[in-house]
Enzyme design. Structure first.
Site, PDB file in Angstrom:
ATOM      1  N   GLN A  65      49.242  31.332  44.631  1.00  0.00           N
ATOM      2  CA  GLN A  65      49.270  30.783  45.961  1.00  0.00           C
ATOM      3  C   GLN A  65      50.139  29.344  45.808  1.00  0.00           C
ATOM      4  OE1 GLN A  65      45.644  30.973  48.021  1.00  0.00           O
ATOM      5  NE2 GLN A  65      46.120  29.812  49.801  1.00  0.00           N
ATOM      6  N   SER A  69      46.307  33.328  39.110  1.00  0.00           N
ATOM      7  CA  SER A  69      45.394  33.607  40.037  1.00  0.00           C
ATOM      8  C   SER A  69      45.744  34.755  40.841  1.00  0.00           C
ATOM      9  CB  SER A  69      45.314  32.332  41.022  1.00  0.00           C
ATOM     10  OG  SER A  69      44.253  32.246  41.914  1.00  0.00           O
ATOM     11  N   LEU A  70      46.109  34.770  42.105  1.00  0.00           N
ATOM     12  CA  LEU A  70      46.498  35.812  43.003  1.00  0.00           C
ATOM     13  C   LEU A  70      47.483  36.858  42.222  1.00  0.00           C
ATOM     14  CD1 LEU A  70      47.193  37.365  45.722  1.00  0.00           C
ATOM     15  CD2 LEU A  70      48.753  35.364  46.268  1.00  0.00           C
ATOM     16  N   ARG A 126      40.331  39.714  49.595  1.00  0.00           N
ATOM     17  CA  ARG A 126      40.127  38.589  48.589  1.00  0.00           C
ATOM     18  C   ARG A 126      40.317  37.211  49.600  1.00  0.00           C
ATOM     19  NH1 ARG A 126      43.420  35.242  45.472  1.00  0.00           N
ATOM     20  NH2 ARG A 126      42.553  34.638  43.192  1.00  0.00           N
ATOM     21  N   HIS A 175      38.532  28.964  42.579  1.00  0.00           N
ATOM     22  CA  HIS A 175      38.090  28.838  41.048  1.00  0.00           C
ATOM     23  C   HIS A 175      36.959  27.922  40.831  1.00  0.00           C
ATOM     24  CE1 HIS A 175      41.347  31.578  40.306  1.00  0.00           C
ATOM     25  NE2 HIS A 175      42.181  31.117  40.988  1.00  0.00           N
ATOM     26  N   GLN A 233      37.238  36.135  38.164  1.00  0.00           N
ATOM     27  CA  GLN A 233      38.383  35.169  38.315  1.00  0.00           C
ATOM     28  C   GLN A 233      38.102  34.183  39.406  1.00  0.00           C
ATOM     29  OE1 GLN A 233      41.501  35.460  40.771  1.00  0.00           O
ATOM     30  NE2 GLN A 233      42.961  36.118  38.931  1.00  0.00           N
TER      31      GLN A 233
END
Length: 295
Positions: A11, A89-90, A114, A199, A248
């Site tokens: 992101q 991440s993503l 998500r 996170h 995660q």
């Protein structure tokens, strides 16, 4: 022999007009982008091609848009053969598609779920994030632990490169940590324009919501190692990958450590696949001897 690591952004890499050129110039990418609209039940490509910055900042749009752009760029190069993959991440979902763990048509609904779950968690537990520049990780970790111990949640969230660590938590916790970290010698403590405490433990409800969707989805053994965010280790086993993908959401992104481990395991060429060039810049700081480029 040159070993190539394919890396996929998260992101923040979105931009108006993203993937339009891919759509216009490559048949495989066009088919995948069109399929994405059908899977989601709305025209994601309209927002990607003609939407504003603000339209693209909505979490429920941003995450699918970056994922779809990244995978479309990957399928537009059918000769691309990664020796290893990782995503920030993503971006880990894109990395899993590239490694053959997830099919695109299974991964996109997971990404959408998500995004929805993270948006809901942000509304339930408001929070924020800030980038801390110029301090050792250990100092940031210690100060965050002290503040969290006094009741305001704040944790290390993204280990982006040496000297750049993003913290995440309650608005009060992050604000308090920024002041304390500047006093401890941080060059800068920059609040980030994000919708929540990604996170961090404040994403626990999102993890619970995503768990059910992950359990329903078929994961297969990876064709090449996938270096996952939570432990910066190479994984091929579907059960391990599922568990790490879930962790995660509430655990830090260990990007510095992931790139270091990939380089130690032989990666001397890092190829960023997706919108933007953020990860190439981080690789240059983490593994300066390695080559880095865009697909």
């Amino acid at each position: 022999m040159v070993q190539t690591a394919f890396i996929f952004p998260g992101q923040g890499s979105q931009f108006p007009g993203m993937a339009r050129e891919l759509f216009e110039q490559n048949e495989q990418a066009r088919q995948l982008l069109t399929q994405a609209n059908s899977i989601l039940g709305f025209s994601l490509t309209d927002i990607m091609f003609t939407g504003s910055d603000e339209d693209l900042r909505r979490t429920d749009v941003t995450q699918p848009a970056i994922f779809v752009h990244s995978v479309a760029q990957f399928v537009a190069h059918p000769d691309a053969r990664p020796d290893m993959t990782a995503g920030h991440s993503l971006g880990e979902f894109s990395a899993l598609v590239a490694a053959g763990v997830l099919r695109f048509e299974d991964a996109l609904p997971l990404v959408a779920r998500r995004a929805q779950a993270m948006q809901a968690a942000c509304e339930e537990q408001p929070g924020t994030m800030a980038a801390i520049l110029g301090l050792d990780d250990s100092v940031v970790e210690r100060i965050c632990a002290e503040i969290s111990g006094s009741g305001n949640v704040v944790v290390a969230a993204n280990y982006n490169c040496p000297g750049q660590l993003v913290i995440s938590g309650s608005t009060a916790g992050v604000s308090q940590a920024c002041e304390a970290l500047k006093a401890a010698g941080a060059k800068r403590a920059l609040p980030l324009p994000v919708g929540g405490a990604f996170h961090s433990p404040l994403m626990q409800s999102a993890a619970a919501a995503l768990a059910e969707a992950i359990e329903r989805t078929t994961f297969t053994e990876a064709r090449c190692p996938v270096y996952q965010n939570v432990d910066a280790q190479p994984h091929r086993d579907p059960a391990e990958i599922k568990a790490n993908l879930l962790r995660q959401l509430t655990a830090p992104v260990r990007w510095t450590q992931s790139v270091q481990r990939m380089a130690a395991d032989g990666a001397d060429n890092f190829v960023e696949c997706g919108p933007g060039k953020v990860l190439q810049g981080l690789v240059k700081k983490i593994a300066p001897a390695a080559a880095s480029s865009s697909l």
